[in-house]
Design an enzyme around this catalytic site. Sequence first.
Site, short mmCIF file in Angstrom:
data_model
loop_
_atom_site.label_atom_id
_atom_site.label_comp_id
_atom_site.label_asym_id
_atom_site.label_seq_id
_atom_site.Cartn_x
_atom_site.Cartn_y
_atom_site.Cartn_z
N GLY A 27 -36.74 -15.27 -30.01
CA GLY A 27 -36.38 -13.85 -29.51
C GLY A 27 -34.70 -13.52 -31.65
O GLY A 27 -34.77 -14.45 -32.28
N GLY A 30 -28.75 -9.07 -33.80
CA GLY A 30 -28.50 -9.36 -34.73
C GLY A 30 -27.53 -10.20 -35.89
O GLY A 30 -27.36 -9.54 -36.92
N MET A 31 -27.56 -10.93 -35.59
CA MET A 31 -27.16 -12.18 -35.70
C MET A 31 -28.06 -13.37 -36.46
O MET A 31 -28.32 -14.27 -36.89
CB MET A 31 -25.78 -12.88 -35.25
CG MET A 31 -23.98 -11.80 -35.01
SD MET A 31 -23.47 -11.53 -37.07
CE MET A 31 -23.53 -13.16 -37.81
N GLY A 32 -29.37 -12.49 -35.88
CA GLY A 32 -30.34 -14.34 -36.58
C GLY A 32 -31.58 -13.93 -35.94
O GLY A 32 -31.53 -13.08 -34.19
N LYS A 49 -32.46 -21.65 -35.75
CA LYS A 49 -32.13 -20.00 -36.09
C LYS A 49 -32.14 -19.98 -37.09
O LYS A 49 -31.73 -20.42 -38.39
CB LYS A 49 -30.54 -19.60 -35.00
CG LYS A 49 -30.62 -19.12 -35.17
CD LYS A 49 -28.70 -18.76 -34.33
CE LYS A 49 -28.35 -16.96 -34.45
NZ LYS A 49 -27.31 -17.27 -33.71
N ASP A 143 -18.69 -14.34 -27.75
CA ASP A 143 -20.42 -14.23 -27.43
C ASP A 143 -21.32 -14.31 -26.36
O ASP A 143 -22.50 -15.02 -25.75
CB ASP A 143 -21.13 -13.93 -28.21
CG ASP A 143 -22.33 -12.59 -28.50
OD1 ASP A 143 -21.99 -11.81 -27.26
OD2 ASP A 143 -23.63 -13.17 -29.37
#
Length: 575
Positions: A27, A30-32, A49, A143
């Site tokens: 997947g 926006g953050m990786g 990641k 988050d």
Amino acid sequence: MPDQQSAGAAGWVGHVLAGHRLDALIGEGGMGVVYRATHLRLGRTVALKVLPPALAADLDYRRRFEREAAIAASLEHPNVVPIYDAGHTDGVLYLSMRFVDGEDLGAVLQREGRLGIEGLCAVLGPVADALDAVHEAGLVHRDVKPGNVLLVRAGRPRGGQVYLCDFGIAKGATAAGSDITSAGQYMGTPQYSSPEQIEGRWVDGRSDQYGLACLAYRCLTGEVPYPRPEMAAVVYAHLAADPPRPSRLRPDLPAAVDAAVARAAAKHPDHRFPTCSAFLDALRAAAHTPVPRPRPRPRPTAPYPTAAPRPMEPAATTRAPGGPTRRIGTEDPAPDDPAPARTLPLPDTAVVSEPGQPEPGQPEPGQPDPAQQAPPGVPAPVDVRAERGTDDHSVTVSWTAGGPQDVEYKVTRLTAEGRRQVVGRTRSTGIVDGAVAPDAPVPVYEVTARLGTTVSPPVGTSTGGPAAEPEPPGGIPAVRHLVVTGPGTLAFEWPPGITEAMVVVRPDRLPETPDDPAATAWKITNMRYELDGGLRLPSSVPLPCHVAVASCRRVDGGLVVAPGFDPSATTTVGS
């Protein structure tokens, strides 16, 4: 490695990064980007990641990322995805963690629909425990959403296990406005973000609790708390709309569920539960609360009134010995009389008392009124210590409890500029501060115990760092350096030992003293628990205006206001 801009995330599959072969794309966001990868030397399948190169280019961000990864890797919790390794290579940051063979909660909800209270607690209970562990380590998730809750597939090793993932690494706990991100991404998911996170103010574990409440609402109802067509409307609803109440879409739920979700999703952090686990405990208790059967409405004898209605008079009542109170001229409904399809429940505060019984919340005859009794004091912690590890450069702050009460501790550090910054809150007697640079001296820390709205005197360390400013003889140290940071927003420095302040406003000129008779004043109670030096003026204050801030201190249960202002604690807001 291929160029990420040209090849895209899928173009990295098959290549080797930091000893990991990237086998498949799991997947991206926006953050990786997350890959299923194989650690070549150990032959172990992991989730890798990879963070955007723009973040890796920021040296400060890279150092903080590695420090926070080290703290997260030290967490020993069965519901936290274990972290194996973190670092930077080939211009990218990477994070290696356990590969969970399962699916996220969002996919489960999409397939199975809404959850009952028991099922909700079975899934979110472990998540709440994991969040509390993250908070005690000095991190904030920021988050909490369905995609970051992983459930192991049935029939796999650890089948049924629930994991919290993606916590506090790219989004560590920081002061307002100091998130290090060269890419400028929004930190969090708007549908699950707390008001303080949206406004860029200081966030702590209670912000994650707000996200957990939004997630609970999503699980119970099948919708996010504030479904709006425009993202700006979603953000505004988090800031101003009433807290979500699941019973509006699920009338079968007890009112206690509404109360628990509304408290955890309160706009003000101080109005929420002390921990995420306390929120889940309230939901578990609500699961055993019966749903009251609504009383049918009296049926009218005619479809429309034949005369002008008369003012209603209180109905006479009669009571049989030992029996219930009944209204004269009415009949009780038959036991098998069906209830209306949609009847609004009584408010939580509507309670009917039998004659001769004290009202709810009132003391028994001859008993003292608890509201008139002074709240018990909160014992201050003792023997506060701060030590840096040998292998881990994080600073461990520990102390001894001052009494047997189950209190919440707030830990702050004194910066080189003389300001206090919150490290975190915990109910244990220790916390890890991973935000201190390895080459910096150990700061001075301060620990305050809190029980409800009562706080203890702060107790600090004396190891390293600048010494705290002494209190002026015979007075309260004044707030210093008041500045305007935006339209209607102020920032100022707190003196050591002060947890409350009074803001004084005049429309014509600067206030002379805190008790200026021509000024408008309001108190910010325990403001350091919320903002640590910042304040947004209420919308009711017309601009331009002239503002000053005075320190306050609790003495014998009463509020004592400093007699004057520091010259630098005055400013003008607005053009």
